[in-house]
Write a protein that holds these residues in place. Structure first.
Motif, PDB file in Angstrom:
ATOM      1  N   ALA A  12       0.657  -1.226   0.046  1.00  0.00           N
ATOM      2  CA  ALA A  12       0.101  -0.060  -0.023  1.00  0.00           C
ATOM      3  C   ALA A  12       0.638   1.239   0.119  1.00  0.00           C
ATOM      4  O   ALA A  12       0.617   2.359  -0.743  1.00  0.00           O
ATOM      5  CB  ALA A  12      -1.019  -0.026   1.247  1.00  0.00           C
ATOM      6  N   ALA A  13       2.236   1.046   0.741  1.00  0.00           N
ATOM      7  CA  ALA A  13       2.922   2.287   0.624  1.00  0.00           C
ATOM      8  C   ALA A  13       3.453   2.533  -0.580  1.00  0.00           C
ATOM      9  O   ALA A  13       3.600   3.828  -0.970  1.00  0.00           O
ATOM     10  CB  ALA A  13       4.132   1.930   1.813  1.00  0.00           C
ATOM     11  N   LYS A  14       3.723   1.552  -1.159  1.00  0.00           N
ATOM     12  CA  LYS A  14       4.480   1.783  -2.745  1.00  0.00           C
ATOM     13  C   LYS A  14       3.590   2.400  -3.504  1.00  0.00           C
ATOM     14  O   LYS A  14       3.734   3.348  -4.411  1.00  0.00           O
ATOM     15  CB  LYS A  14       4.744   0.163  -3.037  1.00  0.00           C
ATOM     16  N   ALA A  15       2.242   2.309  -3.405  1.00  0.00           N
ATOM     17  CA  ALA A  15       1.338   2.996  -4.249  1.00  0.00           C
ATOM     18  C   ALA A  15       0.843   4.106  -3.838  1.00  0.00           C
ATOM     19  O   ALA A  15       0.638   5.052  -4.550  1.00  0.00           O
ATOM     20  CB  ALA A  15       0.132   1.928  -4.290  1.00  0.00           C
ATOM     21  N   PRO A  49       4.723   6.668  -1.225  1.00  0.00           N
ATOM     22  CA  PRO A  49       6.240   6.192  -1.675  1.00  0.00           C
ATOM     23  C   PRO A  49       7.173   6.756  -0.674  1.00  0.00           C
ATOM     24  O   PRO A  49       8.187   6.186  -0.727  1.00  0.00           O
ATOM     25  CB  PRO A  49       6.274   6.981  -3.019  1.00  0.00           C
ATOM     26  N   GLU A  50       7.213   7.860  -0.168  1.00  0.00           N
ATOM     27  CA  GLU A  50       7.991   8.317   0.869  1.00  0.00           C
ATOM     28  C   GLU A  50       8.114   7.501   2.155  1.00  0.00           C
ATOM     29  O   GLU A  50       9.025   7.486   2.703  1.00  0.00           O
ATOM     30  CB  GLU A  50       7.783   9.646   1.415  1.00  0.00           C
ATOM     31  N   ALA A  51       7.193   6.634   2.212  1.00  0.00           N
ATOM     32  CA  ALA A  51       7.199   5.523   3.343  1.00  0.00           C
ATOM     33  C   ALA A  51       7.789   4.316   3.088  1.00  0.00           C
ATOM     34  O   ALA A  51       7.858   3.385   3.724  1.00  0.00           O
ATOM     35  CB  ALA A  51       5.737   5.581   4.201  1.00  0.00           C
ATOM     36  N   TYR A  52       7.729   3.945   1.612  1.00  0.00           N
ATOM     37  CA  TYR A  52       7.836   2.661   1.110  1.00  0.00           C
ATOM     38  C   TYR A  52       9.204   2.239   1.459  1.00  0.00           C
ATOM     39  O   TYR A  52       9.150   0.751   1.888  1.00  0.00           O
ATOM     40  CB  TYR A  52       7.990   2.709  -0.378  1.00  0.00           C
ATOM     41  N   ASN A  53      10.291   2.856   1.611  1.00  0.00           N
ATOM     42  CA  ASN A  53      11.644   2.456   1.895  1.00  0.00           C
ATOM     43  C   ASN A  53      11.578   1.849   3.334  1.00  0.00           C
ATOM     44  O   ASN A  53      12.033   0.603   3.726  1.00  0.00           O
ATOM     45  CB  ASN A  53      12.637   3.233   1.666  1.00  0.00           C
TER      46      ASN A  53
END
Length: 125
Positions: free
Chosen positions: A16-19, A22-26
Motif C-alpha cells: 500500500a505504501a508503494k502505491a 512512496p516516501e514511506a515505502y523504503n
C-alpha cells in the motif's frame, strides 16, 4: 490480519505504501524484510509467511535482486505445508473452513506463477 500475522500485515502495508505513500515505502520494506528474516530464523512456516514472501517479491524495489531466493523459500515452504495437494471436494459446509481451503489453493497457484515469472526475469539478467 494484524493479529494473525504481523509479517503479512507489514507486507500488505508495504504494498500500500508503494502505491499511496512512496516516501514511506523504503521504511516499510526494511521492516518487512526484518520480519521475513525473523520468520526464516525461527523456522516459522505458515501460509501467511508464504503470502508475505510472494507479495514482497511482486512489489519489490527495482534494485532488489532477492526475488529468486524469496520465491524459492516460498515454494519450499508451500510444499512443506502441502499447499500443492488439492483438498478433496466438495468443500466444507462452513464458509470459513471453505475459504481456508481455497486460500491455500490460491497461495499455491500464486507461488507457482511467481516461480515461472522469477525464472523468466532471472534469465534476462
Amino acid at each position: 490480519m494484524r493479529h494473525k500475522s504481523s509479517l503479512l500485515f507489514a507486507a500488505v502495508v508495504t504494498v500500500a505504501a508503494k502505491a499511496e505513500r512512496p516516501e514511506a515505502y523504503n521504511a516499510c520494506v526494511l521492516l518487512s524484510n526484518k520480519l521475513v528474516g525473523q520468520a526464516v530464523e525461527f523456522g516459522l512456516s505458515t501460509v501467511e509467511v508464504v503470502q508475505s514472501l510472494l507479495l514482497l517479491t511482486h512489489w519489490k524495489q527495482p534494485n532488489d535482486s532477492s526475488s529468486w531466493r524469496k520465491v524459492g523459500y516460498a515454494i519450499r515452504m508451500a510444499q512443506e505445508l502441502r499447499l500443492n495437494v488439492r483438498a478433496p471436494r466438495p468443500l466444507p459446509e462452513d464458509v470459513r473452513q471453505a475459504r481456508e481451503v481455497l486460500n491455500r489453493e490460491r497461495v499455491w497457484l500464486s507461488a507457482s506463477f511467481s516461480l515461472a515469472r522469477s525464472r523468466g526475469s532471472a534469465s534476462l539478467c
